[in-house]
Scaffold this active site. Structure first.
Site, PDB file in Angstrom:
ATOM      1  CG  ASN A   1      43.515  28.100  41.798  1.00  0.00           C
ATOM      2  OD1 ASN A   1      44.645  28.566  42.744  1.00  0.00           O
ATOM      3  ND2 ASN A   1      43.522  28.453  40.777  1.00  0.00           N
ATOM      4  CD1 TRP A   2      41.423  29.089  48.241  1.00  0.00           C
ATOM      5  CD2 TRP A   2      43.175  29.194  49.907  1.00  0.00           C
ATOM      6  NE1 TRP A   2      41.118  28.535  49.388  1.00  0.00           N
ATOM      7  CE2 TRP A   2      41.899  28.331  50.472  1.00  0.00           C
ATOM      8  CE3 TRP A   2      44.152  29.239  50.901  1.00  0.00           C
ATOM      9  CZ2 TRP A   2      41.566  27.825  51.759  1.00  0.00           C
ATOM     10  CZ3 TRP A   2      44.018  28.686  52.195  1.00  0.00           C
ATOM     11  CH2 TRP A   2      42.974  28.065  52.615  1.00  0.00           C
ATOM     12  CE  LYS A   3      42.451  31.668  40.011  1.00  0.00           C
ATOM     13  NZ  LYS A   3      41.700  32.335  39.134  1.00  0.00           N
TER      14      LYS A   3
ATOM     15  CG  HIS B   1      45.080  28.071  36.281  1.00  0.00           C
ATOM     16  ND1 HIS B   1      44.909  29.406  35.911  1.00  0.00           N
ATOM     17  CD2 HIS B   1      43.818  27.833  37.063  1.00  0.00           C
ATOM     18  CE1 HIS B   1      44.008  30.008  36.536  1.00  0.00           C
ATOM     19  NE2 HIS B   1      43.364  29.089  37.246  1.00  0.00           N
TER      20      HIS B   1
ATOM     21  CD  GLU C   1      44.596  33.041  36.828  1.00  0.00           C
ATOM     22  OE1 GLU C   1      45.079  32.583  38.059  1.00  0.00           O
ATOM     23  OE2 GLU C   1      43.297  33.380  37.031  1.00  0.00           O
TER      24      GLU C   1
ATOM     25  CD  GLU D   1      39.916  26.226  35.664  1.00  0.00           C
ATOM     26  OE1 GLU D   1      39.395  26.325  36.891  1.00  0.00           O
ATOM     27  OE2 GLU D   1      40.978  26.781  35.727  1.00  0.00           O
TER      28      GLU D   1
ATOM     29  N   GLY E   1      37.226  34.056  36.319  1.00  0.00           N
ATOM     30  CA  GLY E   1      37.295  35.406  37.050  1.00  0.00           C
ATOM     31  C   GLY E   1      36.607  36.658  36.225  1.00  0.00           C
TER      32      GLY E   1
ATOM     33  CB  SER F   1      32.546  32.703  36.803  1.00  0.00           C
ATOM     34  OG  SER F   1      33.780  33.559  36.465  1.00  0.00           O
TER      35      SER F   1
ATOM     36  N   GLY G   1      37.781  29.375  42.085  1.00  0.00           N
ATOM     37  CA  GLY G   1      38.647  30.504  42.232  1.00  0.00           C
ATOM     38  C   GLY G   1      38.094  31.376  43.272  1.00  0.00           C
ATOM     39  N   GLY G   2      37.428  32.561  42.654  1.00  0.00           N
ATOM     40  CA  GLY G   2      36.983  33.708  43.580  1.00  0.00           C
ATOM     41  C   GLY G   2      36.160  33.111  44.799  1.00  0.00           C
TER      42      GLY G   2
HETATM   43  P1  PGA Z   1      37.313  31.759  39.016  1.00  0.00           P
HETATM   44  O1  PGA Z   1      38.574  30.969  38.858  1.00  0.00           O
HETATM   45  O2  PGA Z   1      36.406  30.775  39.821  1.00  0.00           O
HETATM   46  O3  PGA Z   1      37.579  32.972  39.932  1.00  0.00           O
HETATM   47  O4  PGA Z   1      36.759  32.005  37.721  1.00  0.00           O
HETATM   48  C1  PGA Z   1      38.731  29.464  38.503  1.00  0.00           C
HETATM   49  C2  PGA Z   1      39.827  29.398  38.483  1.00  0.00           C
HETATM   50  O5  PGA Z   1      40.715  29.889  38.037  1.00  0.00           O
HETATM   51  O6  PGA Z   1      40.305  28.099  38.744  1.00  0.00           O
END
Ligand code: PGA
Length: 256
Positions: free
Chosen positions: A9-11, A99, A101, A171, A177, A217, A238-239
């Site tokens: 997930n590149w956000k 998600h 967010e 998640e 994050g 994470s 994500g990251g």
């Molecule tokens: P993260 O994000 O790996 O940076 O914690 C995961 C996600 O939001 O899908």
């Protein structure tokens, strides 16, 4: 044996040029890996780059593109929004729904999430439904209730046949994050719980083949331990998905 998936997930990161370079690096590395144990590899770039990233990947069933979000309506006067049909027409096969967010920063409601799931399933795409408890819910031992509530509301009035293309990502919000990761034991027990909850809506055969991904994470140093859990079928990253070498090392962890 259940299939595995590693999704990035590149956000809101990477411009067009950077998205194409990253997708190309990942495609080239994935092509050198042995096909028989390869998980499905999915990249979720920002909306404007779905089509070019899909083209760069030469997307197929093993290497595919996901949208990070969609609107609940089919079409219409919704300035700035993107429909499932638009997403489908880019070659994307997956849509991340719910998600944390989107829920927290953009006020996405459970009723909307339910509509979106139905819209994505109707279009023949795969929803990747994100669920997970907040820190205070975990501290107060309400994490199972929170996740059950999210699953039940997101999947309300979906028939077992509708759910055939569903993927769930666990998640925990406190792990996204933050550098904090659920322990392998915490992930495993929640994944079993999610599978059982879905079993009540479908049947044993479906629940047993449902992919339940872990996200929060997840990185090259903890992926192997998490993916070794019998009910963890890969990850939503994500990251660590923004760097080709890290992402490929997570893909390799899913091949063990
Ligand atoms: P993260 O994000 O790996 O940076 O914690 C995961 C996600 O939001 O899908």
């Amino acid at each position: 044996m259940r299939k595995k998936m590693v999704a990035g997930n590149w956000k809101m990161n990477k411009n067009l040029h950077e998205s194409i370079l990253l997708a190309d690096d990942i495609r080239q590395a994935v092509e050198t890996l042995s096909a028989d144990r390869l998980p499905a590899v999915v990249l979720a770039p920002a909306f404007p780059f779905l089509y070019p990233v899909s083209q760069t990947l030469r997307a197929n069933s093993q290497l595919a593109v996901a949208a990070q979000y969609c609107h609940a309506a089919r079409s219409g006067a919704f300035t700035g929004e993107v429909s499932v049909e638009m997403i489908r027409s880019t070659g994307a096969r997956y849509v991340i729904i719910g998600h944390s967010e989107r829920r927290m920063l953009f006020g996405e409601k459970e009723e909307e999430i339910n509509k979106k799931i139905k819209m994505v399933l109707e279009a023949g795409l795969h929803p990747v439904l994100c669920v997970g408890e907040k820190l205070e819910e975990r501290k107060e031992n309400r994490h199972f209730d929170a996740v059950a509530h999210q699953l039940n509301s997101a999947l309300e009035n979906c028939s077992p046949a509708d759910l055939q293309h569903l993927i769930v990502a666990y998640e925990p919000v406190w792990a996204i994050g933050t550098g904090l990761t659920a322990s392998a034991a915490q992930a495993q027990e929640m994944h079993v719980f999610i599978r059982q909850t879905i079993k009540q809506k479908t049947d044993d055969a479906f629940a047993n083949q449902l992919m339940v991904l872990y996200g929060g994470s997840c990185n090259p140093s903890n992926a192997a331990e998490l993916f070794a859990c019998p009910d963890v079928d890969g990850g939503l990253i994500g990251g660590a998905s923004l760097n080709a070498a890290d992402f490929v090392s997570i893909i390799k962890a899913a091949m063990k």
